[in-house]
Design a protein around this motif. Sequence first.
Motif, PDB file in Angstrom:
ATOM      1  N   GLY A 177      80.201 -53.798  28.704  1.00  0.00           N
ATOM      2  CA  GLY A 177      79.014 -54.447  29.242  1.00  0.00           C
ATOM      3  C   GLY A 177      78.427 -53.647  30.395  1.00  0.00           C
ATOM      4  N   PHE A 178      77.998 -54.344  31.461  1.00  0.00           N
ATOM      5  CA  PHE A 178      77.459 -53.664  32.637  1.00  0.00           C
ATOM      6  C   PHE A 178      78.610 -53.138  33.486  1.00  0.00           C
ATOM      7  CE2 PHE A 178      74.087 -56.899  31.785  1.00  0.00           C
ATOM      8  CZ  PHE A 178      73.130 -55.994  31.366  1.00  0.00           C
ATOM      9  N   TRP A 179      78.560 -51.830  33.770  1.00  0.00           N
ATOM     10  CA  TRP A 179      79.626 -51.203  34.548  1.00  0.00           C
ATOM     11  C   TRP A 179      79.337 -51.397  36.028  1.00  0.00           C
ATOM     12  CZ3 TRP A 179      84.374 -50.094  33.908  1.00  0.00           C
ATOM     13  CH2 TRP A 179      85.034 -49.171  34.719  1.00  0.00           C
ATOM     14  N   THR A 180      80.146 -52.217  36.665  1.00  0.00           N
ATOM     15  CA  THR A 180      79.987 -52.548  38.073  1.00  0.00           C
ATOM     16  C   THR A 180      81.317 -52.347  38.785  1.00  0.00           C
ATOM     17  OG1 THR A 180      80.617 -54.876  37.772  1.00  0.00           O
ATOM     18  CG2 THR A 180      78.281 -54.318  37.457  1.00  0.00           C
ATOM     19  N   PRO A 181      81.327 -52.306  40.133  1.00  0.00           N
ATOM     20  CA  PRO A 181      82.595 -52.199  40.859  1.00  0.00           C
ATOM     21  C   PRO A 181      83.566 -53.325  40.512  1.00  0.00           C
ATOM     22  CG  PRO A 181      80.768 -51.706  42.326  1.00  0.00           C
ATOM     23  CD  PRO A 181      80.162 -52.180  41.035  1.00  0.00           C
ATOM     24  N   SER A 182      83.046 -54.518  40.256  1.00  0.00           N
ATOM     25  CA  SER A 182      83.929 -55.637  39.907  1.00  0.00           C
ATOM     26  C   SER A 182      84.605 -55.407  38.558  1.00  0.00           C
ATOM     27  CB  SER A 182      83.132 -56.942  39.868  1.00  0.00           C
ATOM     28  OG  SER A 182      82.590 -57.236  41.137  1.00  0.00           O
ATOM     29  N   VAL A 183      83.833 -54.927  37.579  1.00  0.00           N
ATOM     30  CA  VAL A 183      84.402 -54.657  36.258  1.00  0.00           C
ATOM     31  C   VAL A 183      85.423 -53.532  36.355  1.00  0.00           C
ATOM     32  CG1 VAL A 183      83.892 -53.842  33.924  1.00  0.00           C
ATOM     33  CG2 VAL A 183      82.381 -55.502  35.019  1.00  0.00           C
ATOM     34  N   GLU A 184      85.097 -52.501  37.122  1.00  0.00           N
ATOM     35  CA  GLU A 184      86.046 -51.397  37.308  1.00  0.00           C
ATOM     36  C   GLU A 184      87.362 -51.909  37.905  1.00  0.00           C
ATOM     37  OE1 GLU A 184      86.628 -47.337  39.986  1.00  0.00           O
ATOM     38  OE2 GLU A 184      84.954 -48.707  40.363  1.00  0.00           O
ATOM     39  N   ARG A 185      87.257 -52.758  38.907  1.00  0.00           N
ATOM     40  CA  ARG A 185      88.454 -53.277  39.570  1.00  0.00           C
ATOM     41  C   ARG A 185      89.304 -54.100  38.611  1.00  0.00           C
ATOM     42  NH1 ARG A 185      86.027 -54.635  43.672  1.00  0.00           N
ATOM     43  NH2 ARG A 185      85.465 -56.779  43.127  1.00  0.00           N
TER      44      ARG A 185
END
Length: 388
Positions: free
Chosen positions: A234-242
């Motif tokens: 989906g959308f690659w964000t710092p939260s998804v990375e974490r």
Amino acid sequence: MRPDWLQPFTLALAAATTGYISWSGHALALPAAIAFPALWSLAHSRRAASVVSAAYFLAASRGLPQGVAAFYQSDIWPGLILWLVASSGFVFVHVALWSRQSGGWKALRYTIAMVLMALPPFGIVGWAHPITAAGVLFPGWGWAGLAAVTAGLALMTTQYRPAVAITLAGFWLWSAAFWTAPDIGRHWQGVDLQLGNRLGRDNSLARHSDLVATLRSERRPGSIFMLLPESALGFWTPSVERVWRQQLAEADLSVIAGAAVVDREGYDNVLVRVSATDSEILYRERMPVPGSMWQPWLAPIGKSGGARADFFANPVVSVGGQRVAPLICYEQLIIWPVLQSMLHDPDLVVAVGNDWWTKGTAIIGIQRASAEAWARLFNKPLVMSFNT
């Protein structure tokens, strides 16, 4: 005396049959496309050449109307319009370069048409390119095989076409008898998903946890790099990375997956690598799908949105010390991305797609067949991952 319409009608019927067979989604059917330049050259007029070119292209891309209707959840008309518009570039090039003259002049003009349909701007809609058959006719030959098919297709427009057709048919039969699929990269594993249009649209923690659980259950011994389809994250964000780095803790595993990186001007369709210790954006798609993703008309009218096209950027990327040639979805249907990547002699090819909208069409089969053909031509391992 034959009616004036009989010859163009016969050639158009043969061209449509050629397009239908060669782009049926089976790699070994691709060489049927070598008949197209002969049919194009046999046209007695520019109008007949346009009919032959349209018949071939429309038959080859027949899944587009149904696929567009499914993607936009609309009736068939938008897909039909896009189907006809997309064919206009192919028809224009082949009509403009058609000539009554025969022999070497016509072969040269067809070669120019092949080049134009392989490179931007016409190459943006350069689907169903007969040169894709090179990987089936001459597996492992690399650039020499590409040159041989280019020469063969050009000679199919001359009086030597019977001898050329017999020769290429012989290579076709030999290849079919001994055909093997490309090797899978060592320590690599592609994972196919069947999540439909839900993939990438649900960014909840539960969805990401489910994907990680799928990877753990599907992982084979020795797999270090696991490939997920386009848009999987989906959308690659710092939260998804974490979330992903936490989920991969204590796992000796790197996940390569599709995602979108959004900013004020639009977004990039990317491949991301993530592990327990770090992450990076590996690859930005060179040619997103025109219309539904790449919308170049927005910027001139002061609007934002749409995917960016990095036409000739990042042809190869580095993963674990290996040089990887990535192909995202639409890039598997056109020519220059894969050839640009092969100029850099990658160690393997990875191909991903989010093809839930292609149900009932040959599109995903064509993508797979094209990727297989190019990988076999250059004798490269191939790892694929698709969502259906």
